[in-house]
Design a protein around this motif. Structure first.
Motif, PDB file in Angstrom:
ATOM      1  N   SER A 119       0.804  -1.231   0.000  1.00 35.77           N
ATOM      2  CA  SER A 119       0.000   0.000   0.000  1.00 35.77           C
ATOM      3  C   SER A 119       0.829   1.268   0.000  1.00 35.77           C
ATOM      4  CB  SER A 119      -0.967   0.011   1.196  1.00 35.77           C
ATOM      5  OG  SER A 119      -2.091  -0.796   0.891  1.00 35.77           O
ATOM      6  N   ILE A 277      -5.747  -1.176   5.745  1.00 33.64           N
ATOM      7  CA  ILE A 277      -5.078  -1.681   4.549  1.00 33.64           C
ATOM      8  C   ILE A 277      -5.603  -3.065   4.201  1.00 33.64           C
ATOM      9  CG2 ILE A 277      -2.841  -2.403   3.604  1.00 33.64           C
ATOM     10  CD1 ILE A 277      -1.521  -0.465   5.600  1.00 33.64           C
ATOM     11  N   PHE A 304      -6.907   1.636   2.175  1.00 35.51           N
ATOM     12  CA  PHE A 304      -5.927   1.431   1.110  1.00 35.51           C
ATOM     13  C   PHE A 304      -6.072   0.044   0.513  1.00 35.51           C
ATOM     14  CE2 PHE A 304      -3.297   5.179   1.521  1.00 35.51           C
ATOM     15  CZ  PHE A 304      -3.674   5.654   2.757  1.00 35.51           C
TER      16      PHE A 304
END
Lengths: 347, 141
Positions: A119, A277, A304
């Motif tokens: 990410s 994430i 993300f």
């Protein structure tokens, strides 16, 4: 700082060249063996399990993609675990040899940490994006979900991870793969289930959402695998019915996405991270991405999801992890001391 | 022939079986998806005092669980489900893995036809119904 990344933990052989400045990364090169083969063959890619090809592939890949005298490479980051020991050893031994002969610092990287750092890799191919890309802020919470892993990990700072939950049995990606096989779908199972699910009724079957009532962050996907199997057995006469199979795929996908999303949201509520994430190959599943982004962004600053090429196994993510590890010289290792560790853990 | 009506019962059967092992055994586990092969291996590892997270090796191919028993130092858990042919076996370096102080458990040993291994035991697990399994333990040496 320019980092050479090397990855060979199981199926893939991959190398990458990543340059970092401050918190921003640029990927000069990310080469992944199975992708090369796609260009060279006309059929689909067959995964080379436990790639005996690692050794045959890695030097030609390096020779073709890199300045072979190591000019301009500031450090080498290599996946030293977890994974299949013979496969890991190929990448590790090559990295050691290069580090030794070039006099370059060597950084061992955990494969799972690599997935999280995907990410930090640029999402845009434009060299000069109008705004600098946003990167995750700490503390960050990551759901790492792939064929071999399903876990929730808190990232308090660079290199500081805490596992808060994981699967007790099968990984989510594996469940996709096995159900795909039951439905007669070809490799790759995950994307083919997603495709079959389109237009299917996601409430047609109420497959078990393993561990969903439990307050903790444990997952279990072996139960849903058996439940789908029994449903197919009880409906053998419908196995040629496209609508039936589409309903099964949609209901199965919904159950898995439900569990992954709900547990992740509960974790966000409890741990209150600044970013979330989604990492690993299953991040490519559109239903999962959409649900996680929609429900996540109601709760955290930013969600993300790396691009597909960095969600599946690759070396750019390893180089990215290595770049941030390189900030602390304690993370370097003498080549002669580096050993592959099939049980390496992110924490 | 044993009947198991739960994961715990499968582990109990595996626990009793593990007590007969001395190290060096190669155990094949044969059974359809979801019969509890990995649960059985979990039972074996736990019988040797391991608190390792015993999970499906379908994607990892080979898991190694260190254990602290007298004669057995590790349980190796292999899954050939994703293999296509026997030539891929060489990548596992099995000679190094099958040692006198390890117990090797192999799921889907017959994925490409006849099993190429020389197992000391074969465990067959069959579905009877959703909750029930039949477990047969065969000693081959």
């Amino acid at each position: 700082m320019r980092i050479l990344g090397i990855e060979s933990s199981c199926d893939e052989t991959a190398i990458a060249l990543v340059t970092g400045k401050g918190d921003w990364l640029k990927v000069e090169n990310s080469t992944v063996l199975s992708q090369i083969q796609t260009h060279q063959q006309y059929g689909g890619v067959v995964p080379e399990v436990a790639a005996r090809e690692h050794l045959a592939a890695i030097f030609p890949m390096l020779e073709r993609e890199l300045p072979f005298d190591g000019q301009g490479i500031d450090a080498i980051a290599v996946t030293s675990g977890p994974g299949l020991a013979p496969a890991l050893r190929v990448g590790v031994e090559v990295a050691k040899a290069l580090a030794w002969s070039w006099g370059a610092p060597l950084i061992p990287v955990c494969h799972m940490e690599g997935h999280v750092y995907a990410s930090w890799l640029p999402r845009s191919k434009r060299l000069f994006p109008f705004f600098p890309q946003r990167v995750p802020k700490f503390p960050a919470l990551s759901l790492i979900v792939s064929g071999g892993h399903t876990e929730l990990v808190m990232m308090h700072d660079h290199g500081k991870f805490e596992r808060i939950g994981e699967t007790l049995d099968d990984a989510a990606g594996e469940a996709f793969d096995k159900v795909a096989k039951m439905l007669g779908l070809q490799y790759p199972g995950g994307p083919n289930i997603a495709r079959l699910a389109v237009g299917g009724n996601k409430t047609a079957f109420d497959f078990p959402r393993g561990m969903i009532e439990r307050d903790d962050f444990t997952f279990s996907f072996s139960g849903i695998k058996t439940s789908v199997l029994y449903t197919l057995r009880k409906n053998e006469d419908k196995l040629d019915d496209a609508k039936f199979k589409s309903d099964i795929a949609a209901s199965f996908q919904e159950a898995v996405v439900d569990v992954l999303t709900q547990k992740s949201m509960r974790a966000i509520e409890q741990y209150k991270p600044k970013s979330f994430i989604l990492a690993g190959g299953v991040a490519a599943n559109i239903e999962l991405r959409n649900r996680i982004i929609k429900e996540g962004e109601r709760r955290v600053t930013r969600v993300f999801v790396p691009p597909f090429s960095y969600s599946v196994d690759n070396a750019a993510m390893i180089a990215a992890a290595g770049y941030f590890r390189a900030r602390n010289p304690k993370n370097f290792i003498e080549p002669v001391d580096l050993v592959a560790d099939s049980n390496m853990d992110i924490v | 022939m044993f009947t198991s009506k739960s994961e715990q019962q499968t582990k109990d059967i595996a626990n009793d079986f593990a007590k007969t092992l001395k190290g060096g055994e190669v155990i094949e586990l044969v059974g359809d998806l979801g019969t509890g092969k990995t649960v059985f291996v979990r039972g074996i590892a736990q019988a040797f005092g391991s608190d390792a997270r015993v999970k499906s090796p379908t994607f990892t191919i080979m898991n190694e669980y260190p254990v602290k028993a007298q004669q057995v130092k590790k349980v190796i858990h292999i899954d050939l489900y994703r293999f296509n042919d026997a030539s891929q076996l060489s990548a596992l370096e099995l000679d190094e893995v099958m040692t006198a102080d390890s117990v090797v458990c192999i799921e889907w040993p017959d994925i490409f036809g006849q099993s190429p291994f020389h197992p000391t035991h074969r465990i067959k697990i069959d579905h009877v119904d959703e909750e029930t399994r039949e477990i047969e333990i065969e000693s081959l040496s």
